[in-house]
Design a protein around this motif. Structure first.
Motif, PDB file in Angstrom:
ATOM      1  N   ALA A 170      -5.327  -6.189  -0.774  1.00  0.00           N
ATOM      2  CA  ALA A 170      -6.553  -5.491  -0.360  1.00  0.00           C
ATOM      3  C   ALA A 170      -6.223  -4.090   0.140  1.00  0.00           C
ATOM      4  O   ALA A 170      -6.973  -3.128  -0.107  1.00  0.00           O
ATOM      5  N   GLY A 171      -5.085  -3.951   0.834  1.00  0.00           N
ATOM      6  CA  GLY A 171      -4.684  -2.636   1.337  1.00  0.00           C
ATOM      7  C   GLY A 171      -4.393  -1.664   0.202  1.00  0.00           C
ATOM      8  O   GLY A 171      -4.726  -0.466   0.297  1.00  0.00           O
ATOM      9  N   MET A 172      -3.782  -2.131  -0.861  1.00  0.00           N
ATOM     10  CA  MET A 172      -3.502  -1.264  -2.003  1.00  0.00           C
ATOM     11  C   MET A 172      -4.799  -0.801  -2.670  1.00  0.00           C
ATOM     12  O   MET A 172      -4.947   0.379  -3.023  1.00  0.00           O
TER      13      MET A 172
ATOM     14  N   PRO B 190       0.808  -1.226   0.000  1.00  0.00           N
ATOM     15  CA  PRO B 190       0.000   0.000   0.000  1.00  0.00           C
ATOM     16  C   PRO B 190       0.837   1.270   0.000  1.00  0.00           C
ATOM     17  O   PRO B 190       0.415   2.299  -0.540  1.00  0.00           O
ATOM     18  N   GLY B 191       2.034   1.234   0.596  1.00  0.00           N
ATOM     19  CA  GLY B 191       2.866   2.427   0.630  1.00  0.00           C
ATOM     20  C   GLY B 191       3.226   2.932  -0.762  1.00  0.00           C
ATOM     21  O   GLY B 191       3.361   4.145  -0.977  1.00  0.00           O
ATOM     22  N   MET B 192       3.392   2.021  -1.707  1.00  0.00           N
ATOM     23  CA  MET B 192       3.726   2.423  -3.069  1.00  0.00           C
ATOM     24  C   MET B 192       2.574   3.181  -3.712  1.00  0.00           C
ATOM     25  O   MET B 192       2.777   4.147  -4.446  1.00  0.00           O
ATOM     26  N   VAL B 193       1.361   2.737  -3.444  1.00  0.00           N
ATOM     27  CA  VAL B 193       0.192   3.435  -3.987  1.00  0.00           C
ATOM     28  C   VAL B 193       0.047   4.797  -3.318  1.00  0.00           C
ATOM     29  O   VAL B 193      -0.295   5.786  -3.959  1.00  0.00           O
ATOM     30  N   ARG B 194       0.294   4.840  -1.985  1.00  0.00           N
ATOM     31  CA  ARG B 194       0.226   6.133  -1.290  1.00  0.00           C
ATOM     32  C   ARG B 194       1.253   7.118  -1.865  1.00  0.00           C
ATOM     33  O   ARG B 194       0.982   8.324  -1.974  1.00  0.00           O
ATOM     34  N   ASP B 195       2.440   6.613  -2.236  1.00  0.00           N
ATOM     35  CA  ASP B 195       3.442   7.479  -2.856  1.00  0.00           C
ATOM     36  C   ASP B 195       2.903   8.090  -4.156  1.00  0.00           C
ATOM     37  O   ASP B 195       3.113   9.272  -4.436  1.00  0.00           O
ATOM     38  N   LEU B 196       2.205   7.277  -4.951  1.00  0.00           N
ATOM     39  CA  LEU B 196       1.638   7.789  -6.194  1.00  0.00           C
ATOM     40  C   LEU B 196       0.564   8.830  -5.912  1.00  0.00           C
ATOM     41  O   LEU B 196       0.520   9.881  -6.562  1.00  0.00           O
ATOM     42  N   VAL B 197      -0.302   8.545  -4.927  1.00  0.00           N
ATOM     43  CA  VAL B 197      -1.349   9.509  -4.569  1.00  0.00           C
ATOM     44  C   VAL B 197      -0.703  10.837  -4.165  1.00  0.00           C
ATOM     45  O   VAL B 197      -1.145  11.927  -4.579  1.00  0.00           O
ATOM     46  N   GLY B 198       0.353  10.769  -3.366  1.00  0.00           N
ATOM     47  CA  GLY B 198       1.030  11.985  -2.928  1.00  0.00           C
ATOM     48  C   GLY B 198       1.661  12.740  -4.081  1.00  0.00           C
ATOM     49  O   GLY B 198       1.625  13.984  -4.128  1.00  0.00           O
ATOM     50  N   THR B 199       2.248  12.000  -5.051  1.00  0.00           N
ATOM     51  CA  THR B 199       2.876  12.652  -6.203  1.00  0.00           C
ATOM     52  C   THR B 199       1.836  13.321  -7.085  1.00  0.00           C
ATOM     53  O   THR B 199       2.054  14.427  -7.592  1.00  0.00           O
ATOM     54  N   VAL B 200       0.684  12.668  -7.263  1.00  0.00           N
ATOM     55  CA  VAL B 200      -0.409  13.271  -8.038  1.00  0.00           C
ATOM     56  C   VAL B 200      -0.837  14.590  -7.402  1.00  0.00           C
ATOM     57  O   VAL B 200      -1.037  15.606  -8.089  1.00  0.00           O
ATOM     58  N   GLU B 201      -0.986  14.595  -6.073  1.00  0.00           N
ATOM     59  CA  GLU B 201      -1.395  15.821  -5.387  1.00  0.00           C
ATOM     60  C   GLU B 201      -0.305  16.880  -5.453  1.00  0.00           C
ATOM     61  O   GLU B 201      -0.577  18.058  -5.712  1.00  0.00           O
ATOM     62  N   GLN B 202       0.936  16.480  -5.235  1.00  0.00           N
ATOM     63  CA  GLN B 202       2.044  17.432  -5.222  1.00  0.00           C
ATOM     64  C   GLN B 202       2.237  18.100  -6.584  1.00  0.00           C
ATOM     65  O   GLN B 202       2.516  19.304  -6.656  1.00  0.00           O
TER      66      GLN B 202
END
Length: 546
Positions: free
Chosen positions: A483-485, A455-467
Motif C-alpha cells: 500500500a505504501g508503494m 516504498p523507498g524503491m519507488v521513491r528512488d524512481l520518482v527522484g530519478t525521473v525528476e533528476q
C-alpha cells in the motif's frame, strides 16, 4: 525430416545443441558461427554480472576473457573421456603445448560445441567458422580432428579493412579467416562468380562495338581431334574457310547460327582463321577465390549498423548461404548475436535456427525480424527459453538478474541499458513521440526481481525521473506492491501528453504477473526499441555480395 519451423533459442548453445529433441542427428544443412575471438579481451564485452565478474557458465554477452577454471577442467576431462578419439588426442597435445591458460580454455569451450555441430549436420552439409588469426590455426587442428582432414574445403581470407593504424611493430591486421569444412565429400556447393578484375578486362577485352559493348576473340578450334567436325565452312562474306587441324568446335548448323547473329570474326586475309566474338557481358565472371576483398565491413554510419560490436555485413552471409545451401535448407547460427545470419536466411528462403546466450541478442533479433520483414513470433518463428510464466521469470532472475531486467524492459517496448552499472533507479527507457518533431518523451523503467520491495524503491524512481527530467516512470516487480508503494506512485502526479492533452499516471507500478497476462502501462504508444531497420525491399535493390 519434414518442414522445420524457424526457431530462436535463448540459452547456452552447448546445452541447446545437446538436446536431441531440438537438434536430432543430421538435421541441419549449413552452420555458420562467429564465436567470440580471443584477440581483444574487451572487444565483445557488453556487460558483466552485478559483481563485476564474467559468467563462467554462460560467458555473458560473448565476453572473450576466459581463464582456466574448474569448469574448463571438467569440460576438458569430459571430452578426453567421452569425446571422439582424435579430438581427445588434439586437446591433450594442445594442453602440453599451451599449458593451462585462457587459450586452452577457449579451445576446450569450442571443441565441445563443434562436436555437436558436426553431429547435427547432414552428409551434404557444410560449416563455416569465422575467426581471426589469433586462434585460427588451433581451431583448424580441432576441425581436422572432428571433420577429418579430407573434408577441409577452404581457408577463406576476408579483407574487412582497407587499412589499419596498428602497424608499429608488425604488419597491419586487416583480415579475418573463415574455415570451411564439409560433413562429407558430397556437399552442397553452388559456384559463385564475381566481376572480372578491371586489369584483366583491359588486357583481354580490347575490342568493342560502336555502342561500347566489349568483346574478345575466341578460338573456334575443337580442343580435341573431331573428324566429324572437320569440314569447310562458307561464311556469309562468301569466303570458304578451311577447318582447324582438330576440326571446328561447332556443327555446321551452329556455325551458321553464330554467323547470322554477327558473332563470327572474319580474318583480314582469306587464308586466315575464323574466330568467335565473345562478349564480356555474357560471361559469368571469374570464379570466386578464397580471398574476398569485395565485401566491405560495416562502418559506424552504415545503414545496416545496429550498434552490435561484432556485427558482420549481410553481404557476407548472403554469399555463404547462397554458396552452400538451397532454398528450404536449414541454416544454423549457434552464436547468432544481432541476427545477420537469421536475417539473410529469411530473405533467401531458407529455414533457420539461431542460438544466443544473452536475452539482448534474442530480443534484438525478434525486433529486427518484425521491423525488417513484417513477420512476428506468432506466425513465422518461435522463441524457446524465454519466460512464459512467473516460475520461468523467477528462474531467469536466479540465473541472470541482468537478463531478467532486459526481458522485463522489453515487455513494455523499452530499450534496456546497454551496460549494467550500479543501480541508479533506472534499468531502461521507453521512448514515445511528442508534438515536438525534434524531441521525444521518455519513461524510465526500474525493474526489481527480488522478493522484497518497498516504498523507498519507488521513491528512488520518482527522484530519478525528476533528476533526469524524464516524463514518466515505470516500476516493474515480481511481487505485488505494498500500500505504501502505491501511495508513493499516486503522489507523483500525472503526465500530460502534449499531442492530444490526455493525462497518464506519472509513475506506474506493474507486476510481472500483469505483464505476462498482457497488461501494459498507460502511456503514449512507444517507439520500437533498438532500431528502426530498413524495410525489406526488392532483392534487385540489394547488393547480393556475389
Amino acid at each position: 525430416m519434414g518442414a522445420r519451423r524457424n526457431v530462436l533459442y535463448y540459452g547456452d548453445n552447448l546445452d541447446v545443441l545437446r538436446d536431441r529433441t531440438y537438434f536430432p542427428d543430421a538435421s541441419v544443412d549449413l552452420v555458420y558461427l562467429d564465436p567470440p575471438f580471443n584477440s581483444n579481451r574487451s572487444y565483445n564485452v557488453l556487460f558483466r554480472s552485478k559483481s563485476g565478474d564474467a559468467s563462467q557458465a554462460q560467458i555473458e554477452a560473448f565476453d572473450d576473457t576466459w581463464t582456466w577454471s574448474q569448469e574448463s577442467e571438467h569440460q576438458y576431462l569430459e571430452l578426453i573421456a567421452g569425446g571422439p578419439r582424435k579430438v581427445a588426442d588434439a586437446l591433450v597435445a594442445m594442453r602440453g603445448l599451451l599449458g593451462e591458460n585462457d587459450v586452452l580454455a577457449y579451445l576446450v569451450m569450442m571443441a565441445a560445441r563443434l562436436v555437436e555441430m558436426h553431429r547435427v549436420l547432414r552428409s551434404t552439409g557444410s560449416l563455416y567458422l569465422h575467426c581471426d588469426p589469433t586462434a585460427s590455426h588451433y581451431l583448424k587442428v580441432l576441425l581436422d580432428a572432428i571433420f577429418g582432414v579430407d573434408n577441409f574445403r577452404s581457408e577463406i581470407i576476408w579483407k574487412r579493412y582497407g587499412s589499419h593504424n596498428d602497424a608499429r611493430r608488425n604488419y597491419a591486421a586487416i583480415h579475418d579467416t573463415l574455415l570451411f569444412y564439409g560433413r562429407s565429400s558430397n556437399i552442397t556447393f553452388n559456384p559463385v562468380h564475381v566481376e572480372h578484375d578491371p586489369s584483366y578486362v583491359e588486357k583481354s577485352y580490347r575490342q568493342s562495338d560502336p555502342d561500347g559493348r566489349r568483346w574478345r576473340v575466341q578460338n573456334l578450334s575443337s580442343p580435341q581431334p573431331r573428324p566429324n567436325l572437320t569440314y569447310q565452312y562458307t561464311a556469309l562474306d562468301g569466303v570458304t574457310y578451311q577447318p582447324h587441324p582438330n576440326g571446328w568446335k561447332y556443327t555446321p548448323e551452329r556455325m551458321r547460327a553464330l554467323d547470322e547473329a554477327g558473332l563470327l570474326v572474319y580474318p583480314r586475309k582469306p587464308s586466315g582463321r575464323l574466330a568467335l566474338k565473345s562478349y564480356l557481358d555474357t560471361m559469368k565472371g571469374s570464379p570466386l577465390s578464397d580471398v574476398w576483398t569485395d565485401v566491405k565491413s560495416l562502418s559506424g554510419t552504415h545503414a545496416e549498423r545496429l550498434g552490435y560490436p561484432t556485427q558482420k555485413p549481410e553481404a557476407l552471409l548472403r554469399r555463404i548461404i547462397l554458396s552452400s545451401s538451397n532454398e528450404g535448407d536449414v541454416v544454423l547460427d549457434p552464436f547468432c548475436g544481432c541476427g545477420t545470419t537469421v536475417d539473410a536466411a529469411q530473405r533467401l528462403g531458407r529455414r533457420w535456427l539461431g542460438i544466443d546466450v544473452t536475452f539482448l541478442a534474442i530480443d534484438l533479433i525478434d525486433t529486427r525480424l518484425k521491423d525488417t520483414h513484417g513477420v512476428d513470433v506468432s506466425t513465422a518463428y518461435e522463441i524457446v527459453g524465454i519466460p512464459k510464466d512467473t516460475e520461468g521469470a523467477g528462474a531467469l532472475f536466479a540465473r541472470n538478474p541482468f537478463d531478467f531486467e532486459r526481458w522485463a524492459v522489453s515487455l513494455v517496448d523499452g530499450t534496456p541499458n546497454e551496460k549494467q552499472v550500479g543501480d541508479r533507479g533506472s534499468d531502461g527507457v521507453v521512448r514515445f513521440p511528442t508534438d515536438n518533431k525534434s524531441a521525444v518523451g521518455r519513461a524510465l523503467v526500474s525493474v526489481k526481481g527480488g522478493k522484497s520491495v518497498n516504498p523507498g524503491m519507488v521513491r528512488d524512481l520518482v527522484g530519478t525521473v525528476e533528476q533526469e527530467r524524464a516524463d514518466m516512470g515505470l516500476f516493474l516487480c515480481m511481487t505485488p506492491p505494498t500500500a505504501g508503494m502505491i501511495e508513493v506512485a499516486r503522489r507523483s502526479g500525472d503526465y500530460r501528453w502534449p499531442v492530444d492533452g490526455r493525462t497518464f499516471p506519472k509513475v506506474q507500478i506493474i507486476t510481472v504477473d500483469d505483464l505476462l497476462a498482457g497488461k501494459r502501462p498507460m502511456m503514449p504508444t512507444p517507439y520500437l526499441p533498438y532500431l528502426q531497420a530498413r524495410r525489406l525491399v526488392d532483392d534487385n535493390q540489394l547488393a547480393l555480395g556475389i
